[in-house]
Design an enzyme around this catalytic site. Sequence first.
Site, PDB file in Angstrom:
ATOM      1  N   GLU A  16     -26.168  31.472 -33.564  1.00 44.45           N
ATOM      2  CA  GLU A  16     -25.133  32.518 -33.487  1.00 44.45           C
ATOM      3  C   GLU A  16     -24.845  33.049 -34.884  1.00 44.45           C
ATOM      4  O   GLU A  16     -24.725  32.282 -35.830  1.00 44.45           O
ATOM      5  CB  GLU A  16     -23.854  31.935 -32.886  1.00 44.45           C
ATOM      6  N   TYR A  49     -18.464  39.383 -31.603  1.00 48.13           N
ATOM      7  CA  TYR A  49     -17.874  40.704 -31.420  1.00 48.13           C
ATOM      8  C   TYR A  49     -16.381  40.535 -31.664  1.00 48.13           C
ATOM      9  O   TYR A  49     -15.766  39.593 -31.135  1.00 48.13           O
ATOM     10  CB  TYR A  49     -18.149  41.087 -29.968  1.00 48.13           C
ATOM     11  N   ALA A  51     -12.448  40.594 -31.386  1.00 54.11           N
ATOM     12  CA  ALA A  51     -11.551  40.733 -30.228  1.00 54.11           C
ATOM     13  C   ALA A  51     -11.058  42.175 -30.196  1.00 54.11           C
ATOM     14  O   ALA A  51     -10.625  42.712 -31.210  1.00 54.11           O
ATOM     15  CB  ALA A  51     -10.391  39.758 -30.349  1.00 54.11           C
ATOM     16  N   ALA A 124     -12.487  37.309 -18.544  1.00 52.23           N
ATOM     17  CA  ALA A 124     -13.919  37.595 -18.676  1.00 52.23           C
ATOM     18  C   ALA A 124     -14.503  38.035 -17.327  1.00 52.23           C
ATOM     19  O   ALA A 124     -15.406  38.877 -17.274  1.00 52.23           O
ATOM     20  CB  ALA A 124     -14.641  36.358 -19.193  1.00 52.23           C
ATOM     21  N   TYR A 144     -15.538  25.434 -21.837  1.00 51.35           N
ATOM     22  CA  TYR A 144     -14.771  24.643 -22.809  1.00 51.35           C
ATOM     23  C   TYR A 144     -14.786  23.155 -22.449  1.00 51.35           C
ATOM     24  O   TYR A 144     -14.053  22.732 -21.544  1.00 51.35           O
ATOM     25  CB  TYR A 144     -13.334  25.186 -22.845  1.00 51.35           C
ATOM     26  N   HIS A 148      -9.928  25.026 -22.022  1.00 51.20           N
ATOM     27  CA  HIS A 148      -9.479  26.170 -22.828  1.00 51.20           C
ATOM     28  C   HIS A 148      -8.028  25.915 -23.246  1.00 51.20           C
ATOM     29  O   HIS A 148      -7.253  25.332 -22.484  1.00 51.20           O
ATOM     30  CB  HIS A 148      -9.592  27.454 -21.996  1.00 51.20           C
ATOM     31  N   LYS A 164     -16.410  32.615 -12.879  1.00 49.96           N
ATOM     32  CA  LYS A 164     -17.327  33.332 -13.781  1.00 49.96           C
ATOM     33  C   LYS A 164     -18.745  33.351 -13.196  1.00 49.96           C
ATOM     34  O   LYS A 164     -19.433  34.367 -13.255  1.00 49.96           O
ATOM     35  CB  LYS A 164     -17.331  32.689 -15.169  1.00 49.96           C
TER      36      LYS A 164
HETATM   37  P1  FAD Z   1     -11.372  33.817 -19.849  1.00 50.13           P
HETATM   38  O1  FAD Z   1     -12.572  33.482 -19.056  1.00 50.13           O
HETATM   39  O2  FAD Z   1     -10.550  34.951 -19.388  1.00 50.13           O
HETATM   40  O3  FAD Z   1     -10.500  32.484 -19.931  1.00 50.13           O
HETATM   41  C1  FAD Z   1      -9.238  32.455 -20.573  1.00 50.13           C
HETATM   42  C2  FAD Z   1      -8.273  31.585 -19.771  1.00 50.13           C
HETATM   43  O4  FAD Z   1      -8.053  32.177 -18.486  1.00 50.13           O
HETATM   44  C3  FAD Z   1      -8.814  30.180 -19.480  1.00 50.13           C
HETATM   45  O5  FAD Z   1      -7.723  29.302 -19.554  1.00 50.13           O
HETATM   46  C4  FAD Z   1      -9.390  30.271 -18.072  1.00 50.13           C
HETATM   47  O6  FAD Z   1      -9.363  29.045 -17.385  1.00 50.13           O
HETATM   48  C5  FAD Z   1      -8.491  31.316 -17.424  1.00 50.13           C
HETATM   49  N1  FAD Z   1      -9.248  32.170 -16.482  1.00 50.13           N
HETATM   50  C6  FAD Z   1     -10.532  32.606 -16.604  1.00 50.13           C
HETATM   51  N2  FAD Z   1     -10.875  33.409 -15.577  1.00 50.13           N
HETATM   52  C7  FAD Z   1      -9.782  33.498 -14.805  1.00 50.13           C
HETATM   53  C8  FAD Z   1      -9.494  34.196 -13.606  1.00 50.13           C
HETATM   54  N3  FAD Z   1     -10.424  34.977 -13.012  1.00 50.13           N
HETATM   55  N4  FAD Z   1      -8.250  34.081 -13.077  1.00 50.13           N
HETATM   56  C9  FAD Z   1      -7.326  33.333 -13.674  1.00 50.13           C
HETATM   57  N5  FAD Z   1      -7.528  32.624 -14.810  1.00 50.13           N
HETATM   58  C10 FAD Z   1      -8.740  32.707 -15.372  1.00 50.13           C
HETATM   59  N6  FAD Z   1     -14.050  35.481 -29.192  1.00 50.13           N
HETATM   60  C11 FAD Z   1     -14.246  36.701 -29.761  1.00 50.13           C
HETATM   61  O7  FAD Z   1     -13.254  37.411 -30.049  1.00 50.13           O
HETATM   62  N7  FAD Z   1     -15.498  37.183 -30.048  1.00 50.13           N
HETATM   63  C12 FAD Z   1     -16.606  36.473 -29.745  1.00 50.13           C
HETATM   64  O8  FAD Z   1     -17.721  36.929 -30.002  1.00 50.13           O
HETATM   65  C13 FAD Z   1     -16.454  35.179 -29.135  1.00 50.13           C
HETATM   66  N8  FAD Z   1     -17.535  34.442 -28.813  1.00 50.13           N
HETATM   67  C14 FAD Z   1     -17.362  33.231 -28.166  1.00 50.13           C
HETATM   68  C15 FAD Z   1     -18.495  32.502 -27.784  1.00 50.13           C
HETATM   69  C16 FAD Z   1     -18.357  31.279 -27.138  1.00 50.13           C
HETATM   70  C17 FAD Z   1     -19.591  30.507 -26.726  1.00 50.13           C
HETATM   71  C18 FAD Z   1     -17.059  30.748 -26.883  1.00 50.13           C
HETATM   72  C19 FAD Z   1     -16.889  29.411 -26.211  1.00 50.13           C
HETATM   73  C20 FAD Z   1     -15.934  31.469 -27.260  1.00 50.13           C
HETATM   74  C21 FAD Z   1     -16.058  32.722 -27.893  1.00 50.13           C
HETATM   75  N9  FAD Z   1     -14.954  33.493 -28.276  1.00 50.13           N
HETATM   76  C22 FAD Z   1     -15.131  34.715 -28.867  1.00 50.13           C
HETATM   77  C23 FAD Z   1     -13.594  32.988 -28.050  1.00 50.13           C
HETATM   78  C24 FAD Z   1     -13.001  33.462 -26.696  1.00 50.13           C
HETATM   79  O9  FAD Z   1     -12.838  34.860 -26.724  1.00 50.13           O
HETATM   80  C25 FAD Z   1     -11.661  32.760 -26.482  1.00 50.13           C
HETATM   81  O10 FAD Z   1     -11.856  31.407 -26.244  1.00 50.13           O
HETATM   82  C26 FAD Z   1     -10.748  33.404 -25.439  1.00 50.13           C
HETATM   83  O11 FAD Z   1      -9.444  32.848 -25.588  1.00 50.13           O
HETATM   84  C27 FAD Z   1     -11.174  33.151 -23.999  1.00 50.13           C
HETATM   85  O12 FAD Z   1     -12.302  33.856 -23.688  1.00 50.13           O
HETATM   86  P2  FAD Z   1     -12.987  33.652 -22.238  1.00 50.13           P
HETATM   87  O13 FAD Z   1     -14.046  34.616 -22.108  1.00 50.13           O
HETATM   88  O14 FAD Z   1     -13.294  32.220 -21.986  1.00 50.13           O
HETATM   89  O15 FAD Z   1     -11.713  34.081 -21.337  1.00 50.13           O
END
Ligand code: FAD
Length: 292
Positions: A16, A49, A51, A124, A144, A148, A164
Site C-alpha cells: 500500500e 484516498y 477522507a 461503505a 477489523y 472497528h 459488505k
Molecule cells: P464502514 O464499513 O461504514 O464501517 C464503519 C462502522 O459502521 C463499523 O463500525 C461497521 O461495523 C459499521 N457498519 C458498516 N456497514 C454498516 C451498515 N451497512 N449498517 C450499519 N452499520 C454498518 N481511510 C481513508 O480515509 N482512506 C483510505 O484510503 C483508507 N484505507 C483503508 C484501508 C484499509 C484496509 C482499512 C482497514 C482502513 C482504511 N481506511 C481508510 C480507514 C477507514 O476509512 C476507517 O476505518 C473508517 O472509519 C471506516 O471505514 P469502513 O469502510 O470500514 O466503514
Amino acid sequence: MRIDEILKKKRTLSFEVFPPKKNEADRSKIFATIDELKTLSPDFISVTYGAGGSNARNAAEIAGYIKRAGVEPLAHITGGPSSPEDIDRVAGELEALGVENVLALRGDRPADYDAEYCKYFAHATDLMDYLRRGHDFTLGAACYPEGHTECETLYADLVSMKKKQDSGASFFITQLFYDNSYYYRLVSEARRAGVTVPIIPGIMPLVNPKNIARIKSMCGSTIPLDFRNMIEIYSSTPSVMEEIGLNCAVYQIIDLVAKGAPGVHIYTMNNARTAIEIYSRLKKVFGGLFGA
Ligand code: FAD
C-alpha cells in the site's frame, strides 16, 4: 487483472502506498518507490484516498502510474461526505486509466459530524451499492480483527462484514494488527457469519517507535507485551528498532502463510526499503513468492 480472479489462482503479495502532497519532489519520490516495489512482482499495489476525496486527483494519477508500470492498482475510494457526482467523477477517471479494482470505504468521520455529513454514503455498503449500479469495478472492503473503533461488539462488525459481502465485496483487507490471534479469530467468526470471500491480512512493520502511540489512537491495534518490552528497551537505537520491527513483521507473515492466509498486504508507508527487506527474508523461507 481483477483481484478476485488472482486470489482464485494464488496467494497474493501486495503493498500500500499513499499519495504525497502535490509537489514535484514528492511526486518523483512516490514514482521511484513504485518502481522499486515493482521489482518484487507484487500482485497489486493499493493507493489510499483522503477522507472526503481531498486528494482524489493525486491518488488517481498514482493508480495510473502503477497500471502503466505493469502492476495491478487497487484504488481506494472513500464515500464519506462525497456526493454521487463526486463519486462518478473519480470512478470515471479511474476507468479511463484502466483501473479495475476499487477498495470501497466510508472513511473516518470528524468528531463533530452531523446528520448531513455522509448524507449519501453513510457506510461503505452505500458506496459499493452505488458503484455497482453505474460502474464495473471488482470491489474489496475493509475489516477489523480487533473490531472497528465505532462498533460496540465484534458481532456487530461481523454483521457489517456480511453486509459488505452482500453489497459486492469480493475480498477484504484487514486493519493492521500485531497479534495474529485476532486475525484467526476474525476469520473463524466471519466464516460462521456467512462471509466466504478471502480475508487478506494487513501488516504494518513497526520500524519507528514514534508510530506506536499513533497506531493505538488511530486504529486501536494491540501491541503484544513482548514486542512492547523490546520497543521500550531499544527505542533509542533506530537501527536496532528497525531490525526488531522487520523481524516481528516477518515472524507474523510466516505464521500467517503457514496457517493458510490467502495473501499478505503490507502497509509500506511509502518506504520501499522496508518492503524489500521483508521480501528478501520471506524469500529465504518460502523460495518463490509464498510458494506460488
Ligand atoms: P464502514 O464499513 O461504514 O464501517 C464503519 C462502522 O459502521 C463499523 O463500525 C461497521 O461495523 C459499521 N457498519 C458498516 N456497514 C454498516 C451498515 N451497512 N449498517 C450499519 N452499520 C454498518 N481511510 C481513508 O480515509 N482512506 C483510505 O484510503 C483508507 N484505507 C483503508 C484501508 C484499509 C484496509 C482499512 C482497514 C482502513 C482504511 N481506511 C481508510 C480507514 C477507514 O476509512 C476507517 O476505518 C473508517 O472509519 C471506516 O471505514 P469502513 O469502510 O470500514 O466503514
